[in-house]
Motif scaffolding. Structure first.
Motif, PDB file in Angstrom:
ATOM      1  N   LEU A  15       0.708  -1.288   0.042  1.00 17.77           N
ATOM      2  CA  LEU A  15      -0.103   0.027   0.091  1.00 17.77           C
ATOM      3  C   LEU A  15       0.881   1.235   0.038  1.00 17.77           C
ATOM      4  O   LEU A  15       0.781   2.243  -0.718  1.00 17.77           O
ATOM      5  CB  LEU A  15      -0.811  -0.140   1.169  1.00 17.77           C
ATOM      6  N   ARG A  16       1.909   1.072   0.782  1.00 16.27           N
ATOM      7  CA  ARG A  16       2.722   2.371   0.985  1.00 16.27           C
ATOM      8  C   ARG A  16       3.220   2.594  -0.407  1.00 16.27           C
ATOM      9  O   ARG A  16       3.386   3.664  -0.907  1.00 16.27           O
ATOM     10  CB  ARG A  16       3.948   2.013   2.021  1.00 16.27           C
ATOM     11  N   LEU A  17       3.879   1.593  -1.135  1.00 15.06           N
ATOM     12  CA  LEU A  17       4.333   1.725  -2.561  1.00 15.06           C
ATOM     13  C   LEU A  17       3.421   2.403  -3.393  1.00 15.06           C
ATOM     14  O   LEU A  17       3.889   3.110  -4.382  1.00 15.06           O
ATOM     15  CB  LEU A  17       5.117   0.635  -2.930  1.00 15.06           C
ATOM     16  N   ARG A  18       2.128   1.881  -3.313  1.00 17.02           N
ATOM     17  CA  ARG A  18       1.075   2.073  -4.480  1.00 17.02           C
ATOM     18  C   ARG A  18       0.854   3.566  -4.041  1.00 17.02           C
ATOM     19  O   ARG A  18       0.814   4.211  -5.169  1.00 17.02           O
ATOM     20  CB  ARG A  18      -0.083   1.167  -4.467  1.00 17.02           C
ATOM     21  N   LEU A  19       0.544   4.038  -3.054  1.00 19.52           N
ATOM     22  CA  LEU A  19       0.141   5.465  -2.713  1.00 19.52           C
ATOM     23  C   LEU A  19       1.275   6.359  -3.145  1.00 19.52           C
ATOM     24  O   LEU A  19       1.073   7.429  -3.627  1.00 19.52           O
ATOM     25  CB  LEU A  19      -0.100   5.418  -1.191  1.00 19.52           C
ATOM     26  N   GLY A  20       2.417   5.914  -2.903  1.00 21.76           N
ATOM     27  CA  GLY A  20       3.619   6.882  -3.197  1.00 21.76           C
ATOM     28  C   GLY A  20       3.857   7.085  -4.729  1.00 21.76           C
ATOM     29  O   GLY A  20       4.119   8.181  -4.790  1.00 21.76           O
ATOM     30  N   LEU A  21       3.441   5.996  -5.340  1.00 20.54           N
ATOM     31  CA  LEU A  21       3.774   5.887  -6.816  1.00 20.54           C
ATOM     32  C   LEU A  21       2.510   7.060  -7.399  1.00 20.54           C
ATOM     33  O   LEU A  21       2.836   7.745  -8.149  1.00 20.54           O
ATOM     34  CB  LEU A  21       3.797   4.645  -7.452  1.00 20.54           C
ATOM     35  N   ALA A  22       1.456   6.718  -6.719  1.00 17.33           N
ATOM     36  CA  ALA A  22       0.231   7.437  -7.479  1.00 17.33           C
ATOM     37  C   ALA A  22       0.290   9.065  -6.867  1.00 17.33           C
ATOM     38  O   ALA A  22      -0.083   9.890  -7.733  1.00 17.33           O
ATOM     39  CB  ALA A  22      -0.967   6.981  -6.727  1.00 17.33           C
ATOM     40  N   ALA A  23       0.914   9.407  -5.745  1.00 14.78           N
ATOM     41  CA  ALA A  23       1.178  10.897  -5.387  1.00 14.78           C
ATOM     42  C   ALA A  23       2.296  11.268  -6.359  1.00 14.78           C
ATOM     43  O   ALA A  23       1.871  12.422  -6.790  1.00 14.78           O
ATOM     44  CB  ALA A  23       1.706  10.819  -3.993  1.00 14.78           C
ATOM     45  N   GLN A  24       3.444  10.547  -6.673  1.00 12.99           N
ATOM     46  CA  GLN A  24       4.040  10.995  -7.741  1.00 12.99           C
ATOM     47  C   GLN A  24       3.729  11.606  -8.946  1.00 12.99           C
ATOM     48  O   GLN A  24       4.086  12.517  -9.569  1.00 12.99           O
ATOM     49  CB  GLN A  24       5.416  10.162  -7.573  1.00 12.99           C
ATOM     50  N   GLN A  25       2.853  10.430  -9.602  1.00 17.59           N
ATOM     51  CA  GLN A  25       2.484  10.669 -10.731  1.00 17.59           C
ATOM     52  C   GLN A  25       1.396  11.987 -10.622  1.00 17.59           C
ATOM     53  O   GLN A  25       1.160  12.583 -11.753  1.00 17.59           O
ATOM     54  CB  GLN A  25       1.509   9.219 -11.300  1.00 17.59           C
ATOM     55  N   ARG A  26       0.200  11.893  -9.725  1.00 18.88           N
ATOM     56  CA  ARG A  26      -0.685  12.944  -9.525  1.00 18.88           C
ATOM     57  C   ARG A  26       0.221  14.398  -9.644  1.00 18.88           C
ATOM     58  O   ARG A  26      -0.441  15.219 -10.399  1.00 18.88           O
ATOM     59  CB  ARG A  26      -1.285  12.688  -8.492  1.00 18.88           C
ATOM     60  N   ILE A  27       1.103  14.479  -8.795  1.00 22.90           N
ATOM     61  CA  ILE A  27       1.738  15.979  -8.724  1.00 22.90           C
ATOM     62  C   ILE A  27       2.431  16.208  -9.962  1.00 22.90           C
ATOM     63  O   ILE A  27       2.323  17.226 -10.547  1.00 22.90           O
ATOM     64  CB  ILE A  27       2.755  15.964  -7.644  1.00 22.90           C
ATOM     65  N   GLU A  28       2.983  15.300 -10.640  1.00 25.22           N
ATOM     66  CA  GLU A  28       3.953  15.445 -11.911  1.00 25.22           C
ATOM     67  C   GLU A  28       2.694  15.716 -12.770  1.00 25.22           C
ATOM     68  O   GLU A  28       3.114  16.603 -13.923  1.00 25.22           O
ATOM     69  CB  GLU A  28       4.850  14.603 -11.996  1.00 25.22           C
ATOM     70  N   SER A  29       1.606  15.069 -13.249  1.00 29.53           N
ATOM     71  CA  SER A  29       0.814  15.198 -14.434  1.00 29.53           C
ATOM     72  C   SER A  29      -0.287  16.367 -14.176  1.00 29.53           C
ATOM     73  O   SER A  29      -0.750  17.066 -14.999  1.00 29.53           O
ATOM     74  CB  SER A  29      -0.195  14.031 -14.442  1.00 29.53           C
ATOM     75  N   HIS A  30      -0.601  16.573 -12.775  1.00 29.64           N
ATOM     76  CA  HIS A  30      -1.616  17.775 -12.499  1.00 29.64           C
ATOM     77  C   HIS A  30      -1.155  19.097 -11.978  1.00 29.64           C
ATOM     78  O   HIS A  30      -1.717  20.042 -12.256  1.00 29.64           O
ATOM     79  CB  HIS A  30      -2.776  17.283 -11.674  1.00 29.64           C
ATOM     80  N   PHE A  31       0.076  19.030 -11.473  1.00 33.48           N
ATOM     81  CA  PHE A  31       0.685  20.132 -10.924  1.00 33.48           C
ATOM     82  C   PHE A  31       2.164  20.313 -11.415  1.00 33.48           C
ATOM     83  O   PHE A  31       2.804  20.153 -10.393  1.00 33.48           O
ATOM     84  CB  PHE A  31       0.380  20.245  -9.323  1.00 33.48           C
ATOM     85  N   ASN A  32       2.170  20.685 -12.573  1.00 30.38           N
ATOM     86  CA  ASN A  32       3.803  20.670 -12.930  1.00 30.38           C
ATOM     87  C   ASN A  32       4.089  22.282 -13.643  1.00 30.38           C
ATOM     88  O   ASN A  32       2.936  22.808 -14.121  1.00 30.38           O
ATOM     89  CB  ASN A  32       4.214  19.826 -14.121  1.00 30.38           C
ATOM     90  N   TRP A  33       5.378  22.766 -13.301  1.00 32.63           N
ATOM     91  CA  TRP A  33       5.615  24.110 -13.580  1.00 32.63           C
ATOM     92  C   TRP A  33       5.543  24.400 -14.908  1.00 32.63           C
ATOM     93  O   TRP A  33       5.013  25.390 -15.558  1.00 32.63           O
ATOM     94  CB  TRP A  33       6.837  24.405 -12.836  1.00 32.63           C
ATOM     95  N   SER A  34       5.873  23.428 -15.781  1.00 35.47           N
ATOM     96  CA  SER A  34       5.686  23.594 -17.174  1.00 35.47           C
ATOM     97  C   SER A  34       4.429  24.029 -17.607  1.00 35.47           C
ATOM     98  O   SER A  34       4.366  25.041 -18.530  1.00 35.47           O
ATOM     99  CB  SER A  34       6.260  22.394 -18.061  1.00 35.47           C
ATOM    100  N   ALA A  35       3.421  23.370 -17.332  1.00 39.05           N
ATOM    101  CA  ALA A  35       1.917  23.771 -17.787  1.00 39.05           C
ATOM    102  C   ALA A  35       1.445  25.105 -17.053  1.00 39.05           C
ATOM    103  O   ALA A  35       0.956  25.763 -17.710  1.00 39.05           O
ATOM    104  CB  ALA A  35       0.897  22.778 -17.313  1.00 39.05           C
ATOM    105  N   GLN A  36       2.104  25.370 -15.866  1.00 36.79           N
ATOM    106  CA  GLN A  36       1.719  26.704 -15.154  1.00 36.79           C
ATOM    107  C   GLN A  36       2.307  27.802 -15.879  1.00 36.79           C
ATOM    108  O   GLN A  36       1.723  28.866 -16.106  1.00 36.79           O
ATOM    109  CB  GLN A  36       1.806  26.641 -13.662  1.00 36.79           C
ATOM    110  N   ARG A  37       3.452  27.634 -16.070  1.00 40.64           N
ATOM    111  CA  ARG A  37       4.108  28.727 -16.929  1.00 40.64           C
ATOM    112  C   ARG A  37       3.667  29.184 -18.379  1.00 40.64           C
ATOM    113  O   ARG A  37       3.650  30.310 -18.394  1.00 40.64           O
ATOM    114  CB  ARG A  37       5.573  28.339 -17.059  1.00 40.64           C
ATOM    115  N   THR A  38       3.403  28.171 -18.772  1.00 42.04           N
ATOM    116  CA  THR A  38       2.619  28.652 -20.195  1.00 42.04           C
ATOM    117  C   THR A  38       1.368  29.230 -20.026  1.00 42.04           C
ATOM    118  O   THR A  38       1.236  30.316 -20.639  1.00 42.04           O
ATOM    119  CB  THR A  38       2.146  26.931 -20.733  1.00 42.04           C
ATOM    120  N   ILE A  39       0.659  28.843 -19.008  1.00 40.88           N
ATOM    121  CA  ILE A  39      -0.573  29.765 -18.482  1.00 40.88           C
ATOM    122  C   ILE A  39      -0.132  31.374 -18.169  1.00 40.88           C
ATOM    123  O   ILE A  39      -0.879  32.289 -18.754  1.00 40.88           O
ATOM    124  CB  ILE A  39      -1.616  28.979 -17.477  1.00 40.88           C
ATOM    125  N   LEU A  40       0.786  31.366 -17.360  1.00 48.04           N
ATOM    126  CA  LEU A  40       1.342  32.500 -17.075  1.00 48.04           C
ATOM    127  C   LEU A  40       2.050  33.384 -18.075  1.00 48.04           C
ATOM    128  O   LEU A  40       1.627  34.604 -18.402  1.00 48.04           O
ATOM    129  CB  LEU A  40       2.380  32.496 -15.787  1.00 48.04           C
TER     130      LEU A  40
END
Length: 391
Positions: free
Chosen positions: A357-382
């Protein structure tokens, strides 16, 4: 385009500049715009007068002006004069307060057609930081006025959380001038040391390690001690690795409470740390703890520390307050009600006892932050919004 950013603090010791301002404006520098950051040096006098270039962004610290009202005035004048001397096509103020906040109305008056952006990443005035910090009453009144009125001088206000978006709208800003840009992460992710090497660097062996990476003001330290008492009842070999320091010595209060509770043997308090130690802690920990009270200040904040822990692939037990529940969901972390030390303990025990469970949640957190909250996308908007006001 020439962009001048007015920073609330220097590069050290606080992270507003390095974790938010610089990542936000990086894309402008990458495409060839001239980006110049003006930063005060009063919190870290060793940087006074220093100028450095970070990924094509020039960061200039003010001279050392000392303390007191005259020093504040000199800091404001320095920021105003340097900003105008750089002949910007756009100014971005980070935090609607401080020396840059005092200079901004004068910049607006002297350059009435200059596009101005204001960034807010915390609730600063009444109900927020003003209620926590020991500022004189006249400084609190000034900060409260700045927070309510400086956004009205802006062509666009960038906000770090949905709560802050609602705040500036309630202050009278039209919704089309509000741009939601939460703290995010860079891609590709920063390389962390291997777990074994990280533990050796920190002097850890094979014990289960819970990471608390915090500035401490978000919660009572008694909640952390109570949660650890619950964890140790089930997993007596567990250790709490603490990275960070509070504004009022909260990390020392944590040590004292741990001693009174008889769990000081499980506390590994490293205090404020440089990035290599932080990276080692992220790599060495098994799970992370992110407690919070449900306050206006916490609902408004947008934690770069939480994004770091998610990108490191840590399984996290967190209080579901404000932006935390935007970052994490039920598939990428364990969210509990705020101010519930028992729920925090149960979540930590569950993760420490269930490696899969620890491994699964950690990997999901990593994937979620990188896909939904990455500076590349935010910078484009700015950048699109910058170009809208400068074209």
């Amino acid at each position: 385009m020439r962009i001048v950013a007015l920073a609330p603090f220097g590069l050290r010791p606080k992270a507003t500049l390095s974790r938010r301002a610089l990542p936000m404006i990086q894309a402008a520098a990458d495409r060839g715009d001239t980006v110049h950051v003006l930063a005060p040096s009063d919190l870290y006098p060793a940087d006074a007068g220093l100028t450095s270039v970070i990924k094509q962004i020039t960061v200039e610290h003010s001279p050392q002006f000392g303390q007191g009202s005259l020093a504040m005035l000199r800091s404001v004048i320095w920021m105003l004069k340097r900003c105008l001397a750089l002949k910007p096509d756009l100014v971005h103020l980070f935090k609607p307060k401080g020396y840059g906040g005092m200079a901004l109305p004068l910049i607006r008056r002297l350059r009435p057609n200059l596009p101005i952006f204001v960034d807010t990443d915390d609730w600063e005035g009444t109900g927020g930081w003003n209620d926590r910090l020991n500022y004189p009453s006249h400084i609190k009144a000034l900060i409260d006025w700045q927070e309510r009125n400086l956004p009205k001088l802006a062509d666009c206000v960038t906000v770090a959380s949905q709560t802050l978006a609602n705040q500036v709208i309630l202050f009278g800003l039209p919704t089309n001038k509000v741009l939601y840009l939460p703290n995010s992460v860079d891609l590709p992710r920063r390389s962390l040391p291997e777990r074994k090497a990280a533990r050796a660097m920190l002097g850890l062996s094979n014990e289960p390690v819970i990471l608390l990476y915090s500035r401490f003001w978000e919660f009572p330290v008694s909640d952390v001690v109570a949660a650890m008492v619950g964890v140790l009842a089930q997993i007596p070999q567990a250790k709490l690795l603490v990275i960070g320091a509070g504004e009022h010595g909260e990390e020392q209060q944590l040590t004292a409470l741990a001693q009174r509770a008889g769990i000081s043997h499980a506390l590994d308090n490293r205090g404020w740390s440089e990035q290599p130690t932080i990276d080692a802690a992220l790599a060495a920990a098994d799970v992370a703890l992110y407690p919070m009270d449900d306050t206006v200040l916490n609902r408004a904040k947008c934690s770069a520390k939480l994004t770091e822990q998610m990108q490191a692939g840590l399984a996290i037990v967190a209080a579901a307050v404000g932006q935390v529940a935007e970052y994490l969901d039920q598939h990428s972390g364990i969210l509990v009600e705020p101010s519930n030390s028992g729920a925090l303990a149960q979540g930590l025990i569950r993760l420490l006892q269930q490696p899969e469970l620890r491994l699964r949640l950690g990997l999901a957190a990593q994937q979620r932050i990188e896909s939904h909250f990455n500076w590349s996308a935010q910078r484009t908007i700015l950048l699109e919004r910058y170009d809208h006001y400068t074209s």
